[in-house]
Every structure is written in structure tokens, then in C-alpha cells.
Write an enzyme that holds these catalytic residues in place. Structure first.
Site, mmCIF file in Angstrom:
data_model
loop_
_atom_site.group_PDB
_atom_site.id
_atom_site.type_symbol
_atom_site.label_atom_id
_atom_site.label_comp_id
_atom_site.label_asym_id
_atom_site.label_seq_id
_atom_site.Cartn_x
_atom_site.Cartn_y
_atom_site.Cartn_z
ATOM 1 N N LYS A 49 -37.750 13.905 21.431
ATOM 2 C CA LYS A 49 -38.150 15.234 21.873
ATOM 3 C C LYS A 49 -39.263 15.148 22.926
ATOM 4 C CE LYS A 49 -34.982 16.738 19.252
ATOM 5 N NZ LYS A 49 -34.962 17.211 17.885
HETATM 6 C C1 LIG Z 1 -34.050 17.450 16.679
HETATM 7 C C2 LIG Z 1 -33.593 18.804 16.261
HETATM 8 C C3 LIG Z 1 -33.848 19.333 14.993
HETATM 9 C C4 LIG Z 1 -34.438 18.532 13.878
HETATM 10 O O1 LIG Z 1 -35.630 17.930 14.189
HETATM 11 P P1 LIG Z 1 -36.211 16.797 13.217
HETATM 12 O O2 LIG Z 1 -37.660 16.774 13.547
HETATM 13 O O3 LIG Z 1 -35.517 15.532 13.571
HETATM 14 O O4 LIG Z 1 -35.958 17.220 11.813
HETATM 15 C C5 LIG Z 1 -33.472 20.629 14.726
HETATM 16 N N1 LIG Z 1 -32.842 21.371 15.650
HETATM 17 C C6 LIG Z 1 -32.546 20.901 16.876
HETATM 18 C C7 LIG Z 1 -31.881 21.794 17.847
HETATM 19 C C8 LIG Z 1 -32.905 19.593 17.210
HETATM 20 O O5 LIG Z 1 -32.583 19.115 18.411
#
Ligand SMILES: *Cc1c(COP(=O)(O)O)cnc(C)c1O
Length: 377
Positions: A182
Site C-alpha cells: 500500500k
Molecule cells: C489491502 C486491502 C484490504 C486489506 O488490507 P489488509 O491491511 O491487508 O488487511 C482491504 N481492502 C482493499 C481494497 C485492499 O486493497
């Protein structure tokens, strides 16, 4: 030539030294660094109440619980998103009701939301796909008309602005992810931005065992809470990352501008909507012209890999996974999500990339598609 992955976190020496300091301090789990990180996030989000979690998945699940959503309830979710968006709805016992997305923005199509609303609907979960804000006026307008909560899955959108305002600095509950792919990371982690302190007690109880202590230190458990507290080690990484986030996102925008200039292939790819200056570009994901080349997406990804370039897929349409077919969803329910799910490829994009890396990717995409172009009939 060095392998170019589609995502890579930027962790500098200051961060590593800071982590070493926390590790030597004797206090490594939730403590002063988590408090400091939550304060810094709150400041970044205009003073909103913010709590951190071990993941955005945990944050979203707790957000649903804080809204009292459970068995018998429905939550509107886009059909084009990561599985976690709908999984959390199912995990609290509610039903995800999918809605198609717009082909260009990949965001939930506001024109289709109202027909998915039933007397059981309790919330809408918009996803700011790839870091492009959904039309907040329309989504919140619909929510207000139908008295629904909004739980924003802003996993892609830390630093995104809508009409100049940061996502998470306004609105209802907003969840962020700090997974390494992210826009900023805490290794694993997430955060929830709250509209008021009304939800705070439930959020804190659900985050940590439902546990409370009175002034004498006696423990009580008020509800069967989960266990989602971030560690100080992760929070220390988050503090460094947050201080660099605006620069990271500026770099992402520069790299994407280069993609828009340089990605001219024959046959052409369908590029995502450009958005405006507020777009934080979590990923750059064009659609491949698969009907005009003798190539599957898998073969495209393999050919790029052979050229030393990593390519991802974000995401297969969510309603077609086994777990959601069991709710009755099937092919042709959501044509845009399905087309994106079939044709999308995520090209390399991360702050440490150079403009010349973008050029290298564009040349490779061009070569691979040209070589596979179908002859004119
Ligand atoms: C990465 C992601 C999540 C989950 O994030 P985590 O921190 O890995 O639990 C949820 N929704 C979307 C759209 C994502 O890309």
C-alpha cells in the site's frame, strides 16, 4: 538488468534505526509508539479520532461491529475490490450485496447503488479504487436518504483527496491499510478514522479482548472482543512512513504521468481514469486488449516476467469467487467488474522507481502486445 517488482516498500535507514531503538527499549508491543502514531494519523486526518489495527481487514470488521451490523443485515459492496471488503461483511454474519463498478474509475457506480438497497441494508462500503476517490457527494447523499452508515474501504487511499479534502478527514467510518504494497506500510497494519467518539468504546473493546480495567486494576470482559492491536515496532515504521507519505504519493503521480505519456501500444490498452491531483495512485492498472492479441493474460504476465518485470492482477471479480457464488452470484451479473477482472494487469509502481523504469515497462508491454497482435481478417 535488475528485476522490477510491481510494488516495493521504501524503508530508509532512519526507519531501520528507529525500529532497532524500539526493539532495544524493552517495550515492543502496543505502547507509546502506537499512541504517537495514532496522534500523528489523527493530525494528518484533520483531528479525527483514529485507532490502529493489525490489518485493515481487522479494522473493517471492527467498523462493522461498531455500527451494530450482524446477522440479517446487508452491506452494499462493489464487485471489483479485494476479497477482504466482502469477507468482513460475511464474517460478522451479514450479507454482502454486490454492485457493479464504472469501467473507467473502477469505483462503485453510484447510479446502481439505490436499486441494491433493501429494508435490510445497513451500510454502503465504497472502495476508493487505486486511490481515486469515489464521488463522495453522491454516495453520502444516497446514504443520508436511506439512513445508512458508510464504511469507506480506503485501503488504497491514504493521502487521497476528494475536492481538496483528505479521505478519512471527513465522512463516516474510514479504514486504511498499511500492508507493504500500500502507499505506506507498518509491515502489516491498518487504521480506522471515526466520525465521533460514539463508536470509540466498541472499537476499543472489539480491538482488544473486550477487556476493561477499573481504577483498582480489576479486569472485566464486556464482550467477546478480538485481538487486533498494532505493535510499537510497526507503529515506529508507520511514523516514518507517514512523514514521507506526501512525497511518496507525489512520486507515484509523477510516475503515472509518465505512464500516460509513454504507454502507447498497438493494439491499445484501456487506461484507467486519470482523476485529478487528489489521486494517490496506489496502483496503475490498464486493461489488456485481449480480444486483439493471441495471448492470454497469464502468457502476458509470463512474457513480462521473462523481461524482468513483475505484473500483478488487482483483482478478479469478487462475486465469481466460490464463496460468493454460494450466495447466488454468477457470470454476467456485473459486466464491468468481470471485464476488469479478466483484462486488468498491475504494472510496476512504487516511489523508488525511476522514470526510466516506466519507459522500460512501456517498451516491454509494447513489444509483447505487438508480437502477439492478431492479423487483420
Ligand atoms: C489491502 C486491502 C484490504 C486489506 O488490507 P489488509 O491491511 O491487508 O488487511 C482491504 N481492502 C482493499 C481494497 C485492499 O486493497
Amino acid at each position: 538488468m535488475q528485476y522490477l517488482p510491481f510494488a516495493r516498500p521504501t524503508l530508509d535507514e532512519e526507519t531501520i534505526a528507529g525500529v532497532a531503538e524500539v526493539l532495544r527499549s524493552g517495550w515492543i508491543t502496543t505502547g507509546p509508539k502506537v499512541q504517537e502514531f495514532e496522534s500523528a494519523l489523527s493530525e494528518y486526518l484533520g483531528g479525527r479520532t483514529v485507532r490502529t489495527f493489525t490489518s485493515a481487514t481487522g479494522a473493517l470488521e471492527v467498523a462493522l461491529q461498531a455500527c451494530g451490523i450482524g446477522p440479517g443485515d446487508e452491506v452494499v459492496v462493489p464487485a471489483m475490490t479485494f476479497a477482504a471488503s466482502a469477507n468482513v461483511v460475511a464474517r460478522v454474519g451479514a450479507r454482502p450485496v454486490f454492485v457493479d463498478v464504472e469501467l473507467s474509475t473502477r469505483n462503485i457506480d453510484p447510479a446502481l447503488i439505490e436499486r441494491a438497497i433493501t429494508p435490510r441494508t445497513r451500510a454502503i462500503m465504497p472502495v476508493h479504487f487505486a486511490g481515486l476517490a469515489v464521488d463522495m457527494e453522491r454516495v453520502y447523499g444516497i446514504a443520508a436518504r436511506h439512513k445508512l452508515r458508510v464504511i469507506e474501504d480506503a485501503a488504497h487511499a491514504i493521502g487521497t483527496r476528494w475536492n481538496g479534502r483528505r479521505i478519512g478527514s471527513f465522512g463516516d467510518l474510514v479504514s486504511f491499510s498499511f500492508h507493504p504494497n500500500k502507499n505506506m506500510t507498518t509491515i502489516e497494519g491498518g487504521a480506522l478514522s471515526l466520525p465521533s467518539d460514539a463508536e470509540l468504546q466498541t472499537v476499543e473493546l472489539q480491538r482488544f479482548h473486550g477487556l476493561v480495567r477499573d481504577v483498582e486494576g480489576n479486569a472485566d470482559v464486556l464482550l467477546p472482543g478480538g485481538k487486533y492491536n498494532l505493535s510499537d515496532v510497526s507503529a515506529r515504521i508507520g511514523l516514518s512512513q507517514l512523514s514521507q507519505l506526501e512525497g511518496f504519493n507525489d512520486k507515484r503521480r509523477q510516475l503515472v504521468a509518465r505512464y500516460f505519456e509513454q504507454l502507447r501500444t498497438d493494439p491499445p490498452c484501456l487506461l484507467p481514469a486519470r482523476g485529478d491531483e487528489g489521486h494517490s495512485w496506489h496502483i496503475f492498472a490498464p486493461l489488456l486488449p485481449l480480444d486483439r492479441v493471441d495471448l492470454t493474460r497469464g502468457q502476458f504476465i509470463e512474457a513480462m516476467h521473462e523481461r524482468g518485470i513483475g505484473v500483478g492482477v488487482h483483482y478478479p471479480a469478487l462475486h465469481l469467487f466460490t464463496s460468493y457464488r454460494k450466495l447466488g452470484y454468477k457470470e454476467r451479473d456485473f459486466p464491468n467488474a468481470e471485464r476488469i477482472g479478466r483484462e486488468t494487469v498491475t504494472l510496476p509502481l512504487f516511489p523508488a522507481m525511476q522514470l526510466s523504469d516506466v519507459d522500460r515497462v512501456c517498451d516491454a508491454v509494447s513489444d509483447v502486445l505487438r508480437a502477439a497482435k492478431k492479423a487483420h481478417r
